[in-house]
Design an enzyme around this catalytic site. Sequence first.
Site, mmCIF file in Angstrom:
data_model
loop_
_atom_site.group_PDB
_atom_site.id
_atom_site.type_symbol
_atom_site.label_atom_id
_atom_site.label_comp_id
_atom_site.label_asym_id
_atom_site.label_seq_id
_atom_site.Cartn_x
_atom_site.Cartn_y
_atom_site.Cartn_z
ATOM 1 N N LYS A 280 -5.814 -7.997 -19.035
ATOM 2 C CA LYS A 280 -4.468 -7.968 -18.936
ATOM 3 C C LYS A 280 -3.777 -9.086 -18.706
ATOM 4 C CE LYS A 280 -4.460 -3.183 -16.766
ATOM 5 N NZ LYS A 280 -3.664 -2.663 -18.097
ATOM 6 N N ARG A 354 -9.302 6.835 -19.881
ATOM 7 C CA ARG A 354 -9.918 7.832 -20.648
ATOM 8 C C ARG A 354 -11.425 8.202 -20.735
ATOM 9 N NH1 ARG A 354 -6.906 5.881 -25.846
ATOM 10 N NH2 ARG A 354 -5.634 5.143 -23.907
#
Length: 501
Positions: A280, A354
């Site tokens: 990130k 996920r």
Amino acid sequence: MEFSVKSGSPEKQRSACIVVGVFEPRRFTSVAEQLDNISDGYLSNLLRRGDLEGKAGQMLLLHHVPNVLSERVLLVGCGKERELDERQYRQIIRKTINTLNETGSMEAVCFLTELHVKGRDTYWKVRHAVETTNDTLYSFTTMKSKKDEARRPLRKMVFNVPTRRELTTGEKAIEHGLAISAGIKTAKDVSNMPPNVCNPAYLYEQAKSLETEYQNLSVEAVDEAQMAELGMNSYLSVGRGSANESIMTVMNYKGGVPGQNPIVLVGKGLTFDSGGISIKPGEAMDEMKYDMCGASGVLGTMHAIVQMQLPINVVGVLAGCENMPDANAYRPGDILTTMSGQTVEVLNTDAEGRLVLCDALTFVERFEPEAVIDVATLTGACVVALGKHASGVMSNHNPLAHELINASEQSSDKAWRLPLWDEYQEQIESPFADIANLGGRDAGTITAACFLSRFTKKYHWAHMDIAGTAWVGGKQKGATGRPVAMLSQYLMNKAGVETED
């Protein structure tokens, strides 16, 4: 904080402070009018001089009002009477609590719970006054070496109800409000803890501390060795680059009848998310400690329901993991075999939640659940779609979705349903595996839910994306404790808890 309810006339209240409302423009509530009468027009004289207009949030603290037994009277602006809704009510309570806490009133008798709020009864007004009070007074100072504390903090609130027959309702509202507040505090405390303290093992320890308090709650840990035996390769891959072991905590609350199918809550517990190899940007990366707010929300909800001892069976799963870049970390291009046997092509290692949740959702099939709800700070796309005000809800079962949205309205913990149409499934197709872990820029919140839906065919399931609601960023950053109130309300409804007057 100590809370209680009573029913009585304002002139008979002997307290550090009595709190009454004034509507705009300079219109007394019935209680304030009673005080004005016994003070021989002292209050109305002040209003005529322009000391208070009654605009929402205005405060006027008075000392030694003639013929009033309480030491202080706090006049609270409530805005226009016909426009008083639940949002404004909570804002008024928040401003009132801050004022009382700052002015040395250690106790107060509050008549604001007698205000007419559109569509809300005494139970709602008292319970939300309790929740709002606790939320207002919350601060996280655990890691500070010097703690700033108010010299004479607010310690006791008495909420007045219009009639004695409503005392039982008010007491029940306080009981529920305290339990939900305790759950919210747990969620906030765990979320706000720094990631060098709060790792997957810490989540397990917090769950175990609850187990020691409640006999009908049992807690187990599923470690990496057990995950490997179960074939949870997707979950394990995400944590491979971290020095902290992945641990899935399973909380089993048996408050219902034996054999009753449980509701299962699954919380994403990424105690820090660097993005992994797909790292990130550095700005605000410190806030990625909040990527475990799904797990802390489930932990807080479990705290609330065990404190209320709801007659229902609930399993809470905290999917603890840490996503770090390392020589051993998983990579874009890897293909993972999930616990279900389906294969996933990794397009981006920052779409890791996920990959953890899919194995956790397969794992919970063993409980033969009545319904499964997963809670996750899953996508930035949800913040773009709904902002910071509403959590996103997607489901494969309409009645479950409706129950969750209804609970969000009852609890004022807002949520909005998004579609889960088959057309979106095409975006997560892969040429090399059964599924890709990324569906492109368009409808990112929905395609993430589509990914999870591939693992929830055997039960009724809903997905909650709380990326926008779980914490507030920036200088005043901090966890919100959402969606503990909403999930607690949903479980109260499922357990048949009566909340009406």
